[in-house]
Design a protein around this motif. Structure first.
Motif, short mmCIF file in Angstrom:
data_model
loop_
_atom_site.label_atom_id
_atom_site.label_comp_id
_atom_site.label_asym_id
_atom_site.label_seq_id
_atom_site.Cartn_x
_atom_site.Cartn_y
_atom_site.Cartn_z
N UNK A 25 0.84 -1.20 0.00
CA UNK A 25 0.00 0.00 0.00
C UNK A 25 0.87 1.25 0.00
N UNK A 26 1.90 1.25 0.82
CA UNK A 26 2.81 2.40 0.87
C UNK A 26 3.48 2.61 -0.50
N UNK A 27 3.91 1.51 -1.11
CA UNK A 27 4.56 1.64 -2.43
C UNK A 27 3.57 2.12 -3.49
N UNK A 28 2.32 1.68 -3.37
CA UNK A 28 1.31 2.14 -4.32
C UNK A 28 1.14 3.66 -4.24
N UNK A 29 1.07 4.19 -3.02
CA UNK A 29 0.94 5.64 -2.87
C UNK A 29 2.20 6.35 -3.34
N UNK A 30 3.35 5.77 -3.16
CA UNK A 30 4.58 6.40 -3.64
C UNK A 30 4.61 6.44 -5.17
N UNK A 31 4.03 5.40 -5.80
CA UNK A 31 4.03 5.36 -7.26
C UNK A 31 3.03 6.34 -7.86
N UNK A 32 1.87 6.44 -7.22
CA UNK A 32 0.76 7.14 -7.85
C UNK A 32 0.35 8.41 -7.12
N UNK A 33 1.20 8.94 -6.26
CA UNK A 33 0.78 10.11 -5.48
C UNK A 33 0.50 11.31 -6.38
N UNK A 34 1.19 11.42 -7.49
CA UNK A 34 0.97 12.57 -8.38
C UNK A 34 -0.45 12.50 -8.96
N UNK A 35 -0.85 11.31 -9.45
CA UNK A 35 -2.20 11.18 -10.00
C UNK A 35 -3.26 11.38 -8.92
N UNK A 36 -3.01 10.78 -7.73
CA UNK A 36 -4.01 10.86 -6.66
C UNK A 36 -4.21 12.31 -6.23
N UNK A 37 -3.12 12.97 -5.91
CA UNK A 37 -3.24 14.34 -5.41
C UNK A 37 -3.53 15.33 -6.53
N UNK A 38 -3.18 14.97 -7.77
CA UNK A 38 -3.55 15.82 -8.89
C UNK A 38 -5.07 15.87 -9.07
N UNK A 39 -5.69 14.68 -9.09
CA UNK A 39 -7.16 14.63 -9.20
C UNK A 39 -7.81 15.29 -7.99
N UNK A 40 -7.24 15.04 -6.80
CA UNK A 40 -7.78 15.66 -5.59
C UNK A 40 -7.75 17.18 -5.70
N UNK A 41 -6.63 17.72 -6.18
CA UNK A 41 -6.50 19.17 -6.30
C UNK A 41 -7.50 19.73 -7.31
N UNK A 42 -7.68 19.02 -8.44
CA UNK A 42 -8.61 19.50 -9.47
C UNK A 42 -10.05 19.50 -8.96
N UNK A 43 -10.46 18.39 -8.33
CA UNK A 43 -11.83 18.31 -7.83
C UNK A 43 -12.05 19.32 -6.72
N UNK A 44 -11.05 19.49 -5.84
CA UNK A 44 -11.19 20.47 -4.77
C UNK A 44 -11.30 21.89 -5.34
N UNK A 45 -10.50 22.17 -6.36
CA UNK A 45 -10.58 23.49 -6.99
C UNK A 45 -11.94 23.72 -7.64
N UNK A 46 -12.45 22.70 -8.34
CA UNK A 46 -13.77 22.84 -8.96
C UNK A 46 -14.85 23.04 -7.90
N UNK A 47 -14.77 22.24 -6.80
CA UNK A 47 -15.74 22.42 -5.72
C UNK A 47 -15.66 23.80 -5.10
N UNK A 48 -14.44 24.30 -4.93
CA UNK A 48 -14.27 25.64 -4.36
C UNK A 48 -14.85 26.70 -5.29
#
Length: 736
Positions: A25-48
């Motif tokens: 699980x830790x390695x998965x987040x290390x591999x994909x943190x850019x995609x995860x937090x990128x989508x999070x940032x976009x959705x949060x920005x749209x919601x804001x």
């Protein structure tokens, strides 16, 4: 004495699985943190942006209480009885408050049809970030003239919008109804709540007034008819008396005359009682034909002591139920028992009311029977005295009729006066207990909650997106996966070469301590150790698909061998797409094709590497059918010749499939190395190539992973040394 195994070997498999899963699980987040937090940032920005763009809504709330009792200004019986608050009554009153009739009156009195918030006809297009048509402004369209149908539709939409802005909720534990309005303007919300509460109370008073007015009009018309009948019967008696010359009824001197007088008096009383009971029965039946809510207010019903006791018990049970509801839920046994007891009491009251109504009907029937009996007796006596007193009998009959009509007339006249007084004095069944206050802060949108929800939603979507990418990623990422497919041992990990090089292959010459050069030396050592007694001399390198770094590995392996002092020859056997000459920095002159075609000798074709002692045999040009050349006896003799002259020979071959060039060379070499590009070559492609290699029984010694990103490799596992290679490079001073 046997040595103890290391402590970790004694750990339970379940513990190891938990640790491995957590590490994955830790390695998965290390591999994909850019995609995860990128989508999070976009959705949060749209919601804001959405919550900041949304209109601010303000909610005002008021309360009205439905009264179980009201003040009695005039001691008369009401035409419409008081409300008996219960769950159904409260729900009904809430429905009345939210009815289209009251909402329409509210819209008319507050001119909400001219409010853009409720009327689309006067609404102007406002700027919205999500509607491009509003970005540069828009001219308001001219108001069209509405047809009656369109006007009715617009009216319905306005009332629907006004209704939708209200929330009307009856309390479950009291007789209070909460009224809330939500609009864009706090003053408007406050005014709408207070106005609707006033309209509700006024509507209740008007409903009672209308009912009393209708009853008064009916009684007035009935009194007029009875007055005419009473006057007509009086005139008939007076006219008959004048015609017969009688000044007063004769009481006679016989027993028949006395009985006639007594029966006459009793008949008058019986008719009065019958008229009174018929009036009571008419009243009960009139109330029964209504909604039934005021039947218990009838005088004849209220005179029942049993009904009064049952009503007292009902009030006591209602108070007990209200106290229980403030403590327990609706499904609590005490609440269920109390509701059952209340239903039983109401059923008993209803039965008693029906009995009273039936008893009244029976009394009317008895009165009529008694009246008929008295009339029959009177007629019999009159027959006996007809000869002597027919005129008196007729006069008395007319007088009785006049008295009876007068009695009925007086009964209706008294009820008319009571009803007229009730029309003038009406009180409401509800009152305002809390006026709406001006809301000081918006009730929606909830900025912090919406942004937090957007962030959580974005994180979940990002996680799902990363999982989809992870599922779709079927490329080779680690040594374990490659070895599990049958690719043999992973002999070396070659990193991505970065830097200002004319050719990437020159890193072995320009920076011999670089990680790439060190990896190539590791590959050479692994080849030597693969068969210590008979080290391989003739090694071919192939790949699954083009552009996997095969030529880089071939030229680098040959150069590090030459740097070690071994007589090394690099052969470019990829006649279809030769690249060794450009990797070394020489031109593709006469080479392997010309040697196999007997155009030149091997000595004339071999050229020197400008940067090392490496000998190079380029592919040459002009080959029409490379498989025939590679399968020829000349090729076999050539391999025997170079074995005798060189210590180490490296052959760069084409991809293993679909061409057969590399497959032919597997029978001429000592060892074969498969080059796999890390994170690029699909697993099914590698599996297909390995099947072909094993089918041909090729001397596969192992695999090399090229263009490895050690930073990303660290996120895929801890099993192979590629993860720790950057630490080795830092330790030995070979890190780039």
């Amino acid at each position: 004495m046997a040595s103890k195994p290391p402590p970790y070997l004694g750990q339970p498999s379940s513990t190891l699985n938990i640790e491995q899963n957590f590490a994955e699980v830790i390695r998965f987040f290390r591999r994909r943190w850019i995609q995860i937090f990128g989508v999070t940032a976009v959705i949060t920005l749209l919601g804001t942006l959405m919550v900041l763009q949304a209109d601010r809504l303000y909610t005002a709330t008021g309360s009205v209480a439905v009264q179980a009792q009201k003040s009695q200004v005039v001691a008369v019986q009401d035409v419409v009885g008081d409300l008996s608050p219960d769950d159904k009554t409260m729900a009904t009153q809430a429905a009345i408050i939210g009815s289209n009739r009251l909402m329409g009156r509210l819209a008319d009195e507050m001119k909400l049809d001219q409010d853009p918030e409720f009327s689309p006809a006067v609404r102007k297009p406002s700027f919205s970030l999500f509607r491009p048509s509003t970005w540069f402004g828009a001219k308001p369209a001219p108001k069209p003239r509405l047809t009656p149908r369109q006007a009715a539709q617009l009216r319905t939409r306005i009332i629907g919008a006004v209704t939708g802005s209200f929330a009307i909720v009856p309390s479950e534990s009291s007789f209070v109804i909460s009224i809330s309005a939500t609009t864009l303007d706090p003053q408007k919300s406050q005014a709408m709540v207070n106005k609707l509460a006033d309209l509700y109370i006024q509507d209740g008073i008007e409903a009672k007034f209308d009912a009393s007015k209708r009853a008064s009009d009916y009684l007035q018309s009935r009194v007029t008819e009875l007055r005419g009948e009473a006057l007509q019967s009086d005139r008939a008696a007076e006219t008959y008396r004048a015609t017969t010359g009688l000044t007063a009824p004769s009481d006679g001197a016989t027993v028949d005359s006395q009985q006639l007088a007594e029966l006459n008096s009793q008949l008058i009383i019986a008719r009065s009682e019958r008229a009174a009971k018929e009036a009571q029965l008419s009243q009960v039946r009139a109330l029964t034909r209504g909604d039934g809510s005021a039947i218990e207010t009838s005088g004849v019903i209220l005179s029942s002591s049993l009904i009064q006791r049952l009503r007292e018990q009902e009030s006591e049970v209602q108070r007990n139920l209200a106290n229980l509801q403030s403590t327990y839920g609706q499904n609590h046994p005490k609440i269920i028992n109390a509701n059952a007891e209340l239903r039983d009491l109401r059923a008993k009251i209803l039965d008693e009311v029906r009995k009273v109504a039936a008893s009244t009907a029976n009394d009317v029937a008895v009165s009529r029977a008694r009246e008929n009996t008295l009339a029959g007796s009177l007629a019999a006596i009159e027959g006996r005295v007809n000869r002597g007193g027919s005129a008196s009998v007729r006069l008395r009959e007319l007088q009785r009729e006049a008295d009876a009509n007068k009695s009925v007339y007086e009964t209706f006249l008294n009820r008319l006066k009571e009803t007229t007084q009730q029309v003038d004095v009406q009180s409401a069944d509800a009152r305002v207990i809390a006026n709406a206050l001006l809301p000081l802060s918006p009730s929606a949108p909830r900025v912090n909650f919406t942004i937090a929800a957007s962030a959580i939603t974005g994180f979940i979507l990002g996680l799902l997106f990363a999982l989809v990418l992870e599922k779709l990623d079927n490329t080779v990422r680690g040594a374990d996966a490659l070895e599990a497919m049958g690719g043999g041992a992973t002999l070396a990990f070659l990193p991505v070469v970065s830097g200002d090089y004319e050719r990437a292959e020159d890193i072995v010459i320009d920076r011999p301590q670089a990680m790439a050069a060190e990896s190539l030396r590791t590959l050479r050592s692994a080849l030597a150790l693969s068969d210590v007694d008979n080290p391989p001399k003739l090694v071919m390198l192939s790949s699954s698909v083009p552009a996997e770094g095969k030529t880089f590995v071939s030229s680098g392996l040959a150069r590090v061998s030459a740097q070690a002092g071994a007589r090394t020859l690099l052969i470019d056997a990829d006649m279809r797409h030769p690249r060794v000459h450009s990797a070394i920095g020489i031109d593709n002159g006469p080479g392997l094709v010309q040697v196999l075609s007997h155009q030149i000798t091997l000595g004339d074709a071999i050229r020197k590497d400008p940067s090392s002692d490496l000998d190079v045999l380029t592919a040459g040009t002009g080959s029409i059918n490379p498989p025939d050349l590679l399968r020829s006896e000349t090729m076999q003799r050539l391999m025997q010749m170079i074995r005798a002259e060189y210590d180490f020979i490296v052959i760069d071959t084409p991809p293993f499939v679909p061409m057969t060039d590399s497959q032919i060379l597997t029978s001429l070499v000592d060892k074969m190395i498969l080059v796999v590009r890390w994170g690029s070559t699909p697993v099914p492609v590698v599996q297909n190539v390995l099947k072909q290699i094993h089918r041909l029984d090729a001397p596969l010694v192992g695999s090399v992973m090229s263009r490895v990103s050690f930073a990303r490799q660290a996120t895929y596992g801890f099993g192979d040394y590629g993860y720790h290679y950057s630490r080795y490079g830092a330790y030995y001073g070979t890190q780039e």
